[in-house]
Design a protein around this motif. Structure first.
Motif, PDB file in Angstrom:
ATOM      1  N   ASN A 158       0.838  -1.203   0.000  1.00 11.45           N
ATOM      2  CA  ASN A 158       0.000   0.000   0.000  1.00 11.45           C
ATOM      3  C   ASN A 158       0.876   1.258   0.000  1.00 11.45           C
ATOM      4  O   ASN A 158       0.604   2.210  -0.743  1.00 11.45           O
ATOM      5  CB  ASN A 158      -0.926  -0.008   1.218  1.00 11.45           C
ATOM      6  N   ILE A 159       1.937   1.263   0.780  1.00 17.61           N
ATOM      7  CA  ILE A 159       2.838   2.417   0.812  1.00 17.61           C
ATOM      8  C   ILE A 159       3.582   2.545  -0.515  1.00 17.61           C
ATOM      9  O   ILE A 159       3.724   3.644  -1.054  1.00 17.61           O
ATOM     10  CB  ILE A 159       3.824   2.317   1.997  1.00 17.61           C
ATOM     11  N   VAL A 160       4.050   1.416  -1.058  1.00 11.97           N
ATOM     12  CA  VAL A 160       4.761   1.439  -2.341  1.00 11.97           C
ATOM     13  C   VAL A 160       3.880   2.054  -3.425  1.00 11.97           C
ATOM     14  O   VAL A 160       4.339   2.865  -4.228  1.00 11.97           O
ATOM     15  CB  VAL A 160       5.231   0.015  -2.745  1.00 11.97           C
ATOM     16  N   GLN A 161       2.609   1.709  -3.433  1.00 14.18           N
ATOM     17  CA  GLN A 161       1.688   2.258  -4.433  1.00 14.18           C
ATOM     18  C   GLN A 161       1.531   3.765  -4.293  1.00 14.18           C
ATOM     19  O   GLN A 161       1.250   4.460  -5.272  1.00 14.18           O
ATOM     20  CB  GLN A 161       0.317   1.592  -4.318  1.00 14.18           C
ATOM     21  N   GLN A 162       1.704   4.292  -3.097  1.00 12.35           N
ATOM     22  CA  GLN A 162       1.538   5.728  -2.848  1.00 12.35           C
ATOM     23  C   GLN A 162       2.766   6.551  -3.241  1.00 12.35           C
ATOM     24  O   GLN A 162       2.709   7.780  -3.234  1.00 12.35           O
ATOM     25  CB  GLN A 162       1.235   5.963  -1.364  1.00 12.35           C
ATOM     26  N   LEU A 163       3.858   5.895  -3.590  1.00  6.21           N
ATOM     27  CA  LEU A 163       5.097   6.623  -3.872  1.00  6.21           C
ATOM     28  C   LEU A 163       4.974   7.606  -5.032  1.00  6.21           C
ATOM     29  O   LEU A 163       5.589   8.672  -5.012  1.00  6.21           O
ATOM     30  CB  LEU A 163       6.252   5.656  -4.126  1.00  6.21           C
ATOM     31  N   GLU A 164       4.199   7.270  -6.027  1.00  4.14           N
ATOM     32  CA  GLU A 164       4.061   8.172  -7.176  1.00  4.14           C
ATOM     33  C   GLU A 164       3.237   9.413  -6.832  1.00  4.14           C
ATOM     34  O   GLU A 164       3.489  10.491  -7.347  1.00  4.14           O
ATOM     35  CB  GLU A 164       3.445   7.431  -8.361  1.00  4.14           C
ATOM     36  N   GLU A 165       2.251   9.262  -5.960  1.00  4.35           N
ATOM     37  CA  GLU A 165       1.376  10.386  -5.617  1.00  4.35           C
ATOM     38  C   GLU A 165       1.985  11.286  -4.554  1.00  4.35           C
ATOM     39  O   GLU A 165       1.707  12.472  -4.508  1.00  4.35           O
ATOM     40  CB  GLU A 165       0.026   9.855  -5.127  1.00  4.35           C
ATOM     41  N   GLN A 166       2.781  10.715  -3.664  1.00  2.07           N
ATOM     42  CA  GLN A 166       3.427  11.448  -2.566  1.00  2.07           C
ATOM     43  C   GLN A 166       2.439  12.244  -1.740  1.00  2.07           C
ATOM     44  O   GLN A 166       2.709  13.388  -1.360  1.00  2.07           O
ATOM     45  CB  GLN A 166       4.521  12.371  -3.113  1.00  2.07           C
ATOM     46  N   LYS A 167       1.311  11.641  -1.435  1.00  7.35           N
ATOM     47  CA  LYS A 167       0.326  12.326  -0.596  1.00  7.35           C
ATOM     48  C   LYS A 167       0.428  11.885   0.859  1.00  7.35           C
ATOM     49  O   LYS A 167       0.266  12.690   1.764  1.00  7.35           O
ATOM     50  CB  LYS A 167      -1.089  12.087  -1.126  1.00  7.35           C
ATOM     51  N   ALA A 168       0.678  10.613   1.094  1.00  5.28           N
ATOM     52  CA  ALA A 168       0.789  10.099   2.456  1.00  5.28           C
ATOM     53  C   ALA A 168       2.156  10.445   3.028  1.00  5.28           C
ATOM     54  O   ALA A 168       3.157  10.473   2.306  1.00  5.28           O
ATOM     55  CB  ALA A 168       0.579   8.588   2.463  1.00  5.28           C
ATOM     56  N   ASN A 169       2.209  10.725   4.324  1.00 10.28           N
ATOM     57  CA  ASN A 169       3.472  11.079   4.963  1.00 10.28           C
ATOM     58  C   ASN A 169       4.532  10.007   4.790  1.00 10.28           C
ATOM     59  O   ASN A 169       5.709  10.323   4.624  1.00 10.28           O
ATOM     60  CB  ASN A 169       3.259  11.376   6.452  1.00 10.28           C
ATOM     61  N   GLU A 170       4.136   8.731   4.812  1.00 11.56           N
ATOM     62  CA  GLU A 170       5.096   7.642   4.644  1.00 11.56           C
ATOM     63  C   GLU A 170       5.767   7.731   3.267  1.00 11.56           C
ATOM     64  O   GLU A 170       6.982   7.580   3.151  1.00 11.56           O
ATOM     65  CB  GLU A 170       4.435   6.269   4.797  1.00 11.56           C
ATOM     66  N   ALA A 171       4.971   7.975   2.246  1.00 11.35           N
ATOM     67  CA  ALA A 171       5.509   8.085   0.886  1.00 11.35           C
ATOM     68  C   ALA A 171       6.412   9.308   0.759  1.00 11.35           C
ATOM     69  O   ALA A 171       7.467   9.249   0.122  1.00 11.35           O
ATOM     70  CB  ALA A 171       4.373   8.144  -0.131  1.00 11.35           C
ATOM     71  N   ILE A 172       6.035  10.400   1.380  1.00  8.31           N
ATOM     72  CA  ILE A 172       6.856  11.612   1.346  1.00  8.31           C
ATOM     73  C   ILE A 172       8.191  11.358   2.039  1.00  8.31           C
ATOM     74  O   ILE A 172       9.247  11.734   1.528  1.00  8.31           O
ATOM     75  CB  ILE A 172       6.113  12.810   1.985  1.00  8.31           C
ATOM     76  N   LEU A 173       8.157  10.691   3.184  1.00  7.85           N
ATOM     77  CA  LEU A 173       9.399  10.382   3.895  1.00  7.85           C
ATOM     78  C   LEU A 173      10.319   9.505   3.055  1.00  7.85           C
ATOM     79  O   LEU A 173      11.537   9.713   3.029  1.00  7.85           O
ATOM     80  CB  LEU A 173       9.091   9.679   5.218  1.00  7.85           C
ATOM     81  N   ILE A 174       9.746   8.530   2.365  1.00 12.32           N
ATOM     82  CA  ILE A 174      10.552   7.665   1.501  1.00 12.32           C
ATOM     83  C   ILE A 174      11.205   8.490   0.399  1.00 12.32           C
ATOM     84  O   ILE A 174      12.404   8.362   0.128  1.00 12.32           O
ATOM     85  CB  ILE A 174       9.707   6.515   0.915  1.00 12.32           C
ATOM     86  N   LYS A 175      10.444   9.351  -0.253  1.00 13.18           N
ATOM     87  CA  LYS A 175      10.992  10.176  -1.328  1.00 13.18           C
ATOM     88  C   LYS A 175      12.068  11.132  -0.800  1.00 13.18           C
ATOM     89  O   LYS A 175      13.067  11.384  -1.480  1.00 13.18           O
ATOM     90  CB  LYS A 175       9.880  10.955  -2.044  1.00 13.18           C
ATOM     91  N   LEU A 176      11.878  11.651   0.404  1.00  8.38           N
ATOM     92  CA  LEU A 176      12.889  12.532   0.988  1.00  8.38           C
ATOM     93  C   LEU A 176      14.162  11.764   1.342  1.00  8.38           C
ATOM     94  O   LEU A 176      15.268  12.249   1.110  1.00  8.38           O
ATOM     95  CB  LEU A 176      12.327  13.239   2.224  1.00  8.38           C
ATOM     96  N   ALA A 177      14.006  10.562   1.903  1.00  7.68           N
ATOM     97  CA  ALA A 177      15.180   9.738   2.215  1.00  7.68           C
ATOM     98  C   ALA A 177      15.903   9.343   0.934  1.00  7.68           C
ATOM     99  O   ALA A 177      17.141   9.336   0.882  1.00  7.68           O
ATOM    100  CB  ALA A 177      14.757   8.497   3.008  1.00  7.68           C
ATOM    101  N   GLU A 178      15.138   9.060  -0.108  1.00  5.90           N
ATOM    102  CA  GLU A 178      15.740   8.735  -1.402  1.00  5.90           C
ATOM    103  C   GLU A 178      16.535   9.922  -1.942  1.00  5.90           C
ATOM    104  O   GLU A 178      17.668   9.782  -2.403  1.00  5.90           O
ATOM    105  CB  GLU A 178      14.664   8.321  -2.399  1.00  5.90           C
ATOM    106  N   ARG A 179      15.953  11.105  -1.874  1.00  2.00           N
ATOM    107  CA  ARG A 179      16.640  12.293  -2.364  1.00  2.00           C
ATOM    108  C   ARG A 179      17.890  12.570  -1.525  1.00  2.00           C
ATOM    109  O   ARG A 179      18.938  12.939  -2.056  1.00  2.00           O
ATOM    110  CB  ARG A 179      15.696  13.503  -2.363  1.00  2.00           C
ATOM    111  N   LEU A 180      17.789  12.376  -0.216  1.00  2.00           N
ATOM    112  CA  LEU A 180      18.951  12.588   0.633  1.00  2.00           C
ATOM    113  C   LEU A 180      20.090  11.648   0.226  1.00  2.00           C
ATOM    114  O   LEU A 180      21.234  12.093   0.067  1.00  2.00           O
ATOM    115  CB  LEU A 180      18.596  12.378   2.107  1.00  2.00           C
TER     116      LEU A 180
END
Length: 180
Positions: A108-130
């Motif tokens: 469920n979290i993996v599916q949200q990665l493209e939308e970046q609406k849920a805090n979990e998905a945002i944190l993943i994208k931020l950790a990835e960018r870091l």
């Protein structure tokens, strides 16, 4: 100047060494990781990125494992840490079907990665960018500047929105090195 606000790993660590570092980081942050689930998700991630390499020449899977280590250092929940191993699967991964192999909450979290609406998905994208900004030295100067600008304009506002000072400070420090 090289301030690191979150734990970092050594360049060139193998995927197996990174998995051990992930376990250690999770334990140090009081995150109870289910060893069997972690192993299953790790093997699924290895298949998802099999044969892919980073600009550095390292196996690509080392990047998402580093993302998961950062998420553990940030104290996120097990499902978010595990989903971090699929931060790039849609773009850089092989055609696999992790939906059938991942725990439902992780999928469920993996599916949200493209939308970046849920805090979990945002944190993943931020950790990835870091992690990408930490390993930016393998890019040419124009790409470094473009990544820094994108980080400043897109990712920094997201980091501020989540109010995570360590993440915001380190991203800001890295951006200032390359943003003109």
């Amino acid at each position: 100047m090289n301030p690191i606000f979150l734990n970092t790993t050594k360049t060139g660590m193998s995927k197996e060494e990174l998995l051990e570092q992930l376990k250690k980081t999770a334990a140090e942050n009081g995150i109870d990781m289910d060893e069997k689930v972690l192993g299953d998700v790790y093997r699924t991630a290895c298949r998802a990125y099999e044969g892919k390499t980073r600009y550095s020449g390292e196996e690509y899977v080392t990047h998402p494992i580093n993302v998961s280590i950062l998420l553990a250092d940030l104290g996120t929940e097990q499902e978010t840490i595990l989903a971090g191993m699929f931060c790039d699967a849609a773009i850089k991964g092989n055609e696999t079907n992790p939906e059938k192999e991942l725990p439902p909450k992780v999928w469920n979290i993996v599916q949200q990665l493209e939308e970046q609406k849920a805090n979990e998905a945002i944190l993943i994208k931020l950790a990835e960018r870091l992690h990408n900004m930490r390993t930016i030295d393998y890019l040419d100067e124009n790409k470094k500047a473009a990544k820094a600008k994108e980080t400043m304009e897109i990712y920094m506002p997201l980091a501020r929105k989540l109010n995570n000072q360590k993440l915001t400070d380190e991203l800001n420090d890295l951006v200032l090195r390359y943003y003109v």
